[in-house]
Scaffold this motif. Structure first.
Motif, PDB file in Angstrom:
ATOM      1  N   THR A 181       0.893  -1.179  -0.040  1.00  0.00           N
ATOM      2  CA  THR A 181       0.097   0.036   0.180  1.00  0.00           C
ATOM      3  C   THR A 181       0.997   1.210  -0.082  1.00  0.00           C
ATOM      4  OG1 THR A 181      -0.176   0.195   2.455  1.00  0.00           O
ATOM      5  CG2 THR A 181      -1.879  -1.127   1.332  1.00  0.00           C
ATOM      6  N   LYS A 182       0.295   2.349  -0.273  1.00  0.00           N
ATOM      7  CA  LYS A 182       1.140   3.669  -0.407  1.00  0.00           C
ATOM      8  C   LYS A 182       1.788   3.859   1.115  1.00  0.00           C
ATOM      9  CE  LYS A 182      -1.558   5.688  -3.813  1.00  0.00           C
ATOM     10  NZ  LYS A 182      -2.657   6.773  -4.096  1.00  0.00           N
ATOM     11  N   ARG A 183       1.227   3.407   2.033  1.00  0.00           N
ATOM     12  CA  ARG A 183       1.822   3.614   3.431  1.00  0.00           C
ATOM     13  C   ARG A 183       2.698   2.651   3.714  1.00  0.00           C
ATOM     14  NH1 ARG A 183      -3.487   5.682   6.966  1.00  0.00           N
ATOM     15  NH2 ARG A 183      -4.138   7.329   5.281  1.00  0.00           N
ATOM     16  N   GLY A 184       2.907   1.608   3.101  1.00  0.00           N
ATOM     17  CA  GLY A 184       3.840   0.148   3.313  1.00  0.00           C
ATOM     18  C   GLY A 184       3.012  -0.820   3.927  1.00  0.00           C
ATOM     19  N   GLY A 185       1.898  -0.748   3.896  1.00  0.00           N
ATOM     20  CA  GLY A 185       1.272  -1.775   4.679  1.00  0.00           C
ATOM     21  C   GLY A 185       0.813  -2.938   3.592  1.00  0.00           C
ATOM     22  N   PRO A 186       0.061  -4.103   4.139  1.00  0.00           N
ATOM     23  CA  PRO A 186      -0.230  -5.064   3.296  1.00  0.00           C
ATOM     24  C   PRO A 186      -1.635  -4.774   2.582  1.00  0.00           C
ATOM     25  CG  PRO A 186      -0.850  -5.591   5.768  1.00  0.00           C
ATOM     26  CD  PRO A 186      -0.076  -4.312   5.647  1.00  0.00           C
ATOM     27  N   LYS A 187      -1.474  -5.426   1.464  1.00  0.00           N
ATOM     28  CA  LYS A 187      -2.742  -5.087   0.189  1.00  0.00           C
ATOM     29  C   LYS A 187      -3.375  -6.433   0.126  1.00  0.00           C
ATOM     30  CE  LYS A 187      -4.347  -3.194  -3.909  1.00  0.00           C
ATOM     31  NZ  LYS A 187      -4.030  -2.259  -5.017  1.00  0.00           N
ATOM     32  N   VAL A 188      -4.456  -6.469   0.725  1.00  0.00           N
ATOM     33  CA  VAL A 188      -5.493  -7.757   0.906  1.00  0.00           C
ATOM     34  C   VAL A 188      -5.916  -7.966  -0.647  1.00  0.00           C
ATOM     35  CG1 VAL A 188      -7.295  -8.772   1.559  1.00  0.00           C
ATOM     36  CG2 VAL A 188      -6.108  -7.435   3.277  1.00  0.00           C
ATOM     37  N   PHE A 189      -5.587  -9.300  -1.000  1.00  0.00           N
ATOM     38  CA  PHE A 189      -6.167  -9.945  -2.256  1.00  0.00           C
ATOM     39  C   PHE A 189      -7.134 -10.910  -1.991  1.00  0.00           C
ATOM     40  CE2 PHE A 189      -2.233 -12.437  -1.262  1.00  0.00           C
ATOM     41  CZ  PHE A 189      -2.600 -13.733  -1.417  1.00  0.00           C
ATOM     42  N   ALA A 190      -7.152 -11.607  -0.870  1.00  0.00           N
ATOM     43  CA  ALA A 190      -8.215 -12.678  -0.745  1.00  0.00           C
ATOM     44  C   ALA A 190      -8.880 -12.587   0.562  1.00  0.00           C
ATOM     45  CB  ALA A 190      -7.513 -14.131  -1.093  1.00  0.00           C
ATOM     46  N   TRP A 191      -9.845 -12.555   0.792  1.00  0.00           N
ATOM     47  CA  TRP A 191     -10.437 -12.584   2.145  1.00  0.00           C
ATOM     48  C   TRP A 191     -11.810 -13.451   2.425  1.00  0.00           C
ATOM     49  CZ3 TRP A 191     -10.575  -8.909  -1.586  1.00  0.00           C
ATOM     50  CH2 TRP A 191     -11.904  -8.524  -1.699  1.00  0.00           C
ATOM     51  N   GLU A 192     -11.853 -14.091   3.626  1.00  0.00           N
ATOM     52  CA  GLU A 192     -13.084 -14.876   3.892  1.00  0.00           C
ATOM     53  C   GLU A 192     -14.368 -13.818   3.854  1.00  0.00           C
ATOM     54  OE1 GLU A 192     -14.969 -17.658   7.474  1.00  0.00           O
ATOM     55  OE2 GLU A 192     -12.902 -16.528   7.718  1.00  0.00           O
ATOM     56  N   ARG A 193     -15.525 -13.903   3.156  1.00  0.00           N
ATOM     57  CA  ARG A 193     -16.483 -12.962   3.001  1.00  0.00           C
ATOM     58  C   ARG A 193     -17.723 -13.543   3.614  1.00  0.00           C
ATOM     59  NH1 ARG A 193     -20.414 -10.070   2.105  1.00  0.00           N
ATOM     60  NH2 ARG A 193     -20.042  -7.993   1.051  1.00  0.00           N
ATOM     61  N   ALA A 194     -18.158 -13.291   4.663  1.00  0.00           N
ATOM     62  CA  ALA A 194     -19.621 -13.969   5.182  1.00  0.00           C
ATOM     63  C   ALA A 194     -20.472 -12.768   4.707  1.00  0.00           C
ATOM     64  CB  ALA A 194     -19.294 -13.548   6.782  1.00  0.00           C
ATOM     65  N   PHE A 195     -21.636 -13.241   4.362  1.00  0.00           N
ATOM     66  CA  PHE A 195     -23.080 -12.489   4.079  1.00  0.00           C
ATOM     67  C   PHE A 195     -23.472 -11.537   5.206  1.00  0.00           C
ATOM     68  CE2 PHE A 195     -23.595 -15.751   0.493  1.00  0.00           C
ATOM     69  CZ  PHE A 195     -23.042 -14.833  -0.567  1.00  0.00           C
ATOM     70  N   SER A 196     -23.728 -10.131   4.707  1.00  0.00           N
ATOM     71  CA  SER A 196     -24.241  -9.409   5.633  1.00  0.00           C
ATOM     72  C   SER A 196     -25.891  -9.818   5.631  1.00  0.00           C
ATOM     73  CB  SER A 196     -23.978  -8.024   5.448  1.00  0.00           C
ATOM     74  OG  SER A 196     -24.686  -7.497   4.124  1.00  0.00           O
ATOM     75  N   LYS A 197     -26.573  -9.235   6.286  1.00  0.00           N
ATOM     76  CA  LYS A 197     -28.139  -9.091   6.488  1.00  0.00           C
ATOM     77  C   LYS A 197     -28.507  -8.612   5.139  1.00  0.00           C
ATOM     78  CE  LYS A 197     -28.754  -9.306  11.432  1.00  0.00           C
ATOM     79  NZ  LYS A 197     -29.175  -8.698  12.860  1.00  0.00           N
ATOM     80  N   ALA A 198     -27.914  -7.430   4.808  1.00  0.00           N
ATOM     81  CA  ALA A 198     -28.332  -6.850   3.683  1.00  0.00           C
ATOM     82  C   ALA A 198     -28.035  -7.612   2.518  1.00  0.00           C
ATOM     83  CB  ALA A 198     -27.745  -5.415   3.180  1.00  0.00           C
ATOM     84  N   ASP A 199     -26.988  -8.196   2.222  1.00  0.00           N
ATOM     85  CA  ASP A 199     -26.876  -9.069   1.275  1.00  0.00           C
ATOM     86  C   ASP A 199     -27.844 -10.178   1.367  1.00  0.00           C
ATOM     87  OD1 ASP A 199     -24.256  -7.958   0.688  1.00  0.00           O
ATOM     88  OD2 ASP A 199     -23.103  -9.431   1.801  1.00  0.00           O
ATOM     89  N   ILE A 200     -27.994 -10.863   2.396  1.00  0.00           N
ATOM     90  CA  ILE A 200     -29.128 -11.719   2.260  1.00  0.00           C
ATOM     91  C   ILE A 200     -30.376 -11.451   1.942  1.00  0.00           C
ATOM     92  CG2 ILE A 200     -30.382 -13.470   3.828  1.00  0.00           C
ATOM     93  CD1 ILE A 200     -27.650 -13.718   5.528  1.00  0.00           C
TER      94      ILE A 200
END
Length: 135
Positions: free
Chosen positions: A34-53
């Protein structure tokens, strides 16, 4: 069926990858990108929110583990979705966002490995990606 532990193994064998916790779920990132030197996430576990459901309406959403994976751009997203019907999908929350969702209970190990690599390539610094491709 592929597990989150399988995802972790596939992701962490790529250079510069760390596993971290993001919003209470597992995620995998390339360090120092990242611009600040941190890690950039490329994959993540994605639970559905109530709005998604709720957006599924009468249709039943997938109930197994879901993984989100970045892609290079929206054109690649469309190509990935067209080539991988079944396990790969998207939801309205991801409209206009360069990432796809994957049903781990439905995806093949080979298709997931390719998608994780593509996600990593979309986030890795160019010099690291070039070294990986040459290696």
């Amino acid at each position: 069926m592929v597990s989150l532990d399988d995802v972790a193994g596939m992701a962490t064998e790529l250079p510069g990858v760390v596993e971290l916790e993001r919003h209470g779920s597992r995620a995998w990132a390339v360090q120092g990108t990242t611009k600040r030197g941190g890690p950039k996430v490329f994959a993540w576990e994605r639970a559905f929110s109530k709005a998604d459901i709720r957006r599924y309406g009468a249709e039943t959403p997938p109930d197994g583990p879901i993984l989100a994976i970045r892609v290079a751009d929206l054109h690649e997203k469309e190509a990935v979705l067209a080539a991988n019907t079944g396990a790969f999908f998207t939801i309205p929350h991801f409209d206009g966002y360069a990432a796809v969702l994957v049903e781990l209970d439905e995806v093949t190990e080979a298709a997931l490995r390719d998608a994780i690599l593509d996600g990593w390539l979309a986030c890795a610094p160019p010099e690291l990606a070039d070294r990986y491709r040459a290696g």
